[in-house]
Structure formats: structure tokens, C-alpha cells
Design a protein around this motif. Sequence first.
Motif, mmCIF file in Angstrom:
data_model
loop_
_atom_site.group_PDB
_atom_site.id
_atom_site.type_symbol
_atom_site.label_atom_id
_atom_site.label_comp_id
_atom_site.label_asym_id
_atom_site.label_seq_id
_atom_site.Cartn_x
_atom_site.Cartn_y
_atom_site.Cartn_z
ATOM 1 N N ASP A 172 0.839 -1.209 0.000
ATOM 2 C CA ASP A 172 0.000 0.000 0.000
ATOM 3 C C ASP A 172 0.869 1.252 0.000
ATOM 4 N N GLU A 173 1.943 1.194 0.825
ATOM 5 C CA GLU A 173 2.842 2.345 0.928
ATOM 6 C C GLU A 173 3.498 2.625 -0.419
ATOM 7 N N GLU A 174 3.942 1.502 -1.052
ATOM 8 C CA GLU A 174 4.613 1.656 -2.345
ATOM 9 C C GLU A 174 3.670 2.183 -3.406
ATOM 10 N N SER A 175 2.407 1.649 -3.407
ATOM 11 C CA SER A 175 1.479 2.073 -4.453
ATOM 12 C C SER A 175 1.111 3.543 -4.292
ATOM 13 N N LYS A 176 1.164 4.033 -3.037
ATOM 14 C CA LYS A 176 0.880 5.461 -2.833
ATOM 15 C C LYS A 176 1.955 6.327 -3.485
ATOM 16 N N SER A 177 3.178 5.757 -3.566
ATOM 17 C CA SER A 177 4.279 6.557 -4.106
ATOM 18 C C SER A 177 4.306 6.519 -5.634
ATOM 19 N N TRP A 178 3.365 5.790 -6.266
ATOM 20 C CA TRP A 178 3.299 5.710 -7.726
ATOM 21 C C TRP A 178 1.912 6.132 -8.174
ATOM 22 N N LEU A 221 -7.768 1.313 -16.295
ATOM 23 C CA LEU A 221 -7.330 0.176 -15.480
ATOM 24 C C LEU A 221 -7.067 0.633 -14.046
ATOM 25 N N GLN A 222 -7.151 -0.309 -13.116
ATOM 26 C CA GLN A 222 -6.796 -0.028 -11.728
ATOM 27 C C GLN A 222 -5.319 0.362 -11.642
ATOM 28 N N ASP A 223 -5.009 1.290 -10.741
ATOM 29 C CA ASP A 223 -3.638 1.820 -10.672
ATOM 30 C C ASP A 223 -2.581 0.738 -10.449
ATOM 31 N N SER A 224 -2.874 -0.221 -9.555
ATOM 32 C CA SER A 224 -1.853 -1.238 -9.246
ATOM 33 C C SER A 224 -1.572 -2.114 -10.466
ATOM 34 N N LEU A 225 -2.585 -2.322 -11.299
ATOM 35 C CA LEU A 225 -2.402 -3.101 -12.532
ATOM 36 C C LEU A 225 -1.675 -2.259 -13.574
ATOM 37 N N LEU A 226 -2.058 -0.993 -13.702
ATOM 38 C CA LEU A 226 -1.405 -0.108 -14.675
ATOM 39 C C LEU A 226 0.078 0.027 -14.354
ATOM 40 N N ARG A 227 0.395 -0.022 -13.083
ATOM 41 C CA ARG A 227 1.805 0.072 -12.692
ATOM 42 C C ARG A 227 2.592 -1.134 -13.197
ATOM 43 N N GLY A 228 1.977 -2.331 -13.103
ATOM 44 C CA GLY A 228 2.624 -3.531 -13.642
ATOM 45 C C GLY A 228 2.834 -3.422 -15.139
ATOM 46 N N VAL A 229 1.827 -2.867 -15.834
ATOM 47 C CA VAL A 229 1.914 -2.640 -17.294
ATOM 48 C C VAL A 229 3.069 -1.693 -17.595
ATOM 49 N N ALA A 230 3.152 -0.609 -16.810
ATOM 50 C CA ALA A 230 4.204 0.402 -17.022
ATOM 51 C C ALA A 230 5.590 -0.198 -16.809
ATOM 52 N N GLU A 231 5.725 -1.015 -15.759
ATOM 53 C CA GLU A 231 7.038 -1.614 -15.445
ATOM 54 C C GLU A 231 7.508 -2.569 -16.547
ATOM 55 N N LEU A 232 6.538 -3.183 -17.227
ATOM 56 C CA LEU A 232 6.898 -4.097 -18.320
ATOM 57 C C LEU A 232 7.226 -3.332 -19.602
ATOM 58 N N LEU A 263 3.311 -23.712 -21.788
ATOM 59 C CA LEU A 263 2.428 -22.567 -21.975
ATOM 60 C C LEU A 263 1.836 -22.124 -20.630
ATOM 61 N N VAL A 264 1.453 -23.090 -19.805
ATOM 62 C CA VAL A 264 0.931 -22.756 -18.474
ATOM 63 C C VAL A 264 1.972 -21.973 -17.674
ATOM 64 N N MET A 265 3.218 -22.448 -17.719
ATOM 65 C CA MET A 265 4.271 -21.767 -16.950
ATOM 66 C C MET A 265 4.548 -20.369 -17.480
ATOM 67 N N GLN A 266 4.470 -20.225 -18.811
ATOM 68 C CA GLN A 266 4.689 -18.902 -19.408
ATOM 69 C C GLN A 266 3.572 -17.939 -19.009
ATOM 70 N N ILE A 267 2.320 -18.422 -19.063
ATOM 71 C CA ILE A 267 1.181 -17.575 -18.671
ATOM 72 C C ILE A 267 1.324 -17.162 -17.203
ATOM 73 N N ALA A 268 1.716 -18.134 -16.364
ATOM 74 C CA ALA A 268 1.866 -17.841 -14.935
ATOM 75 C C ALA A 268 2.989 -16.833 -14.695
ATOM 76 N N ALA A 269 4.073 -16.950 -15.466
ATOM 77 C CA ALA A 269 5.185 -15.987 -15.334
ATOM 78 C C ALA A 269 4.716 -14.591 -15.741
ATOM 79 N N ASP A 270 3.932 -14.521 -16.832
ATOM 80 C CA ASP A 270 3.390 -13.226 -17.266
ATOM 81 C C ASP A 270 2.443 -12.658 -16.207
ATOM 82 N N ALA A 271 1.678 -13.561 -15.578
ATOM 83 C CA ALA A 271 0.739 -13.125 -14.531
ATOM 84 C C ALA A 271 1.499 -12.539 -13.343
ATOM 85 N N GLU A 272 2.613 -13.173 -12.986
ATOM 86 C CA GLU A 272 3.424 -12.658 -11.865
ATOM 87 C C GLU A 272 3.936 -11.251 -12.192
ATOM 88 N N ASP A 273 4.380 -11.059 -13.435
ATOM 89 C CA ASP A 273 4.917 -9.747 -13.842
ATOM 90 C C ASP A 273 3.823 -8.679 -13.876
#
Length: 409
Positions: free
Chosen positions: A7-13, A34-45, A114-124
Amino acid sequence: MSKSNRDEESKSWSPSDFVVEAVDDKTRFHDLDLQDSLLRGVAELGFQYCSPIQAKILPHTLQGHDAIGKAQTGTGKTAAFLITIFNDLLCNPPEGERYLAEPRAVIIAPTRELVMQIAADAEDLGKFTGLQTVTMIGGADYQKQLSKVQSRVVDLVVATPGRLIDFMQRRDLFLDRVETLVLDEADRMLDMGFIPQVKRIVRATPRKEDRQTLLFSATFTQDILNLAQQWTFEPVTVEIEPERVATATVDQRVYLVTSHERLKVLLKVLRGPEAVSTIVFANRRDQVRSLHEKLRKAGISCGILSGEITQARRTKTLADFKSGKIAVLVATDVAGRGIHVDGVSHVVNYNLPEDPEDYVHRIGRTGRAGATGISISFASEDDAFLLPDIETLLGERLKCVPPPADLLD
């Protein structure tokens, strides 16, 4: 990361930290609310603008509509369905108490890779959302997967059909609270005989009017359309044509060789300075095994990916290939579908595939993420008859030539 730290980190972004210029014919991820926490993941990628399938499908799926997408790997479909799932889960926090082993979203895919790749993308993508993803695949330790389900509340399960059925049969997982169901590479699941299992899984989820269903397939055969009709409710249909995806960034070469020249030409290609990272495809497991052995004997550092290899070894081989520790992978089509590695310089079709769609999938392993790649296909007396069907699918003629003299020396 603890919730308070997150929460603290998301406030700083904030989205204002993610500046993307508006362009007339492009959709920015900013434009999707999009929700901010999701958009941040998009931005980081480093994602800024939607790919064609994302731009077409997300405005519908983010509103909760079902969708059928005709798209192959490399088009951005994985991010499209993950963004849909995560945004929905974030916008609609569950009411009342949550129970273990009751995921809110499920993604089914045909192969372990493919499952592992999708899961890795989900983590990112979901890095800042606090949402929990669990992977379920055959050939891996059941107890380890079970402990992940039993130790915390799970939001998303990514699974192969067989292993998901195992969990359901043992009453270790319940799908009656699933809000979003994704069926990825439906055509491949059909080819591999998984549809009876998938039907069973779908029946265990809420009825189609009460869940969101997204189905993706590289082809729309009548069988796939019939299944889509059974499983989806008033879906939007989005088609991304494969030929533009397949050929725009790939230099396709077809070399006319005799059967006994294949190995010699392949070795020359692999030893050339251009071949930094190469995937070699053969049609059958025994051909892959034999070719892997011949390349190793010839001093080529290479790995093997096929259905019979243990999961632990497959994971290590893929990691070694991604890191550059090995420069060559020998693979079957089924194993190759799950390989998403940027920077693959060459794809070699040691045999022409019997299904033209597999040709498109194979060469799609190179020329990814804006880079250009080279595909080399060997056409011999035993498989050259497969070329016309491939050309029909591509919508273009493939120029067939003898290999350059330096590859035959």
C-alpha cells in the motif's frame, strides 16, 4: 511483500508517472481505465500501446463481456486476458469470507510450458496487485502444488486440463466460485484430445450466464465454433489474421535439400555467426531425440524439449536457453508452443510440419518484440508436397532455392 508495504509503495506511484503520448490510431493502456496497481505492472513491463488484439478485445472484456479470439502466440493475447482478469478481480473485491481452494479465475492451456509462461506473465503483470496465482501442471510435485492452494487464498489458477481434474477429483480444488474462465489454444486442446476433460472442468464452474468466458484459438474450425457456442454467452468475436503476424518480421527461407544433406546444412547454419539463438523443430519425438544426439556429438551445445522430458529438466533447459547458456533448442510442436523467448535469431524447420498452422506457430518463435528473425525450412523429397498448403495459409509463395554454396561445402 506485505500488504502495508505494498500500500505504501502504491501510494508513491501514480498513473501520472507513466507518460505515454497519445497517437491517433493507437490505444494506450491509459485509455482503458485500469486499476492503478495493474497499470503500474503494465508500465514496469514497458507496455505503452495495445497490440491489435488488445485494442479490439479489451474494451469489451473489461466490461465483463465474453469473447472469442482468433489469435496465435505472439499477438499479445496472454496480456489481454490477464489484464481482463486482474482488473475485474480488483474492481470487484469478494464479499464475505473467502475460503481456501476456491479460485476466482481459472486459465486452462494445453501444455506445461504454456501454463508456466502464462503464470510468469501473470506474476509480472500482477506484481503490485496483491493477487495470488497458482500453477497446476502434470509431471510436477502434486504435494507442492497442493500446499500452495492450502496455505493461502488463491485468486487465479493456471493449469493443464489433466492436473486440474486431479485436483477436482481429490476435492482439493473447487470451481463453483469461478468468475472468469479462460480457454487458451482451444484448437491445440482439441488436437491433443483434451476436450472431454475441458468439458468436465467447464461443467464444474458456474453456468455460462454467471461467469465470464474467454476462448482463444489460432483457428476457427467448425468444432471450435461449436464448443465456443456451448461455453460462451453472447460473445464478441475478434480475429487477428496470422499472416501479418507470421511474416512481417521474419525472413523466410526454404532450402531444397536431399534427406542426407539436411544435417550437414543444419550444422553449418548453427555454426554461422548469425545464429545466436536457434530453435530447431522436428515433427516427432523420436526425430527430436535423434537430432539432439547428433548435434551433441557434433559439439553443438543444445537442449531438448519434447513431451517425454521431465518437467524439472524442461524448466532448466528453457532457463538455460533464455539466459544464453545453450544456444540451440531442439523441439516438437507441442513443446514449442510454450516457448516465448525474445531474441531468438533463427528457427529451423528440420522437417516441414504436416499442419500448416504449425508452420506459422514455429516461425512465430523468432521476429518477436519488434526484432527481425530468420526462418529456414528444409524441403526434401519426402515432405516438399506440404509446401502448397503452407503457402495457401500464408497467402504468399515461398521462394524455394538450393542452399548457398557455403552451407554445402
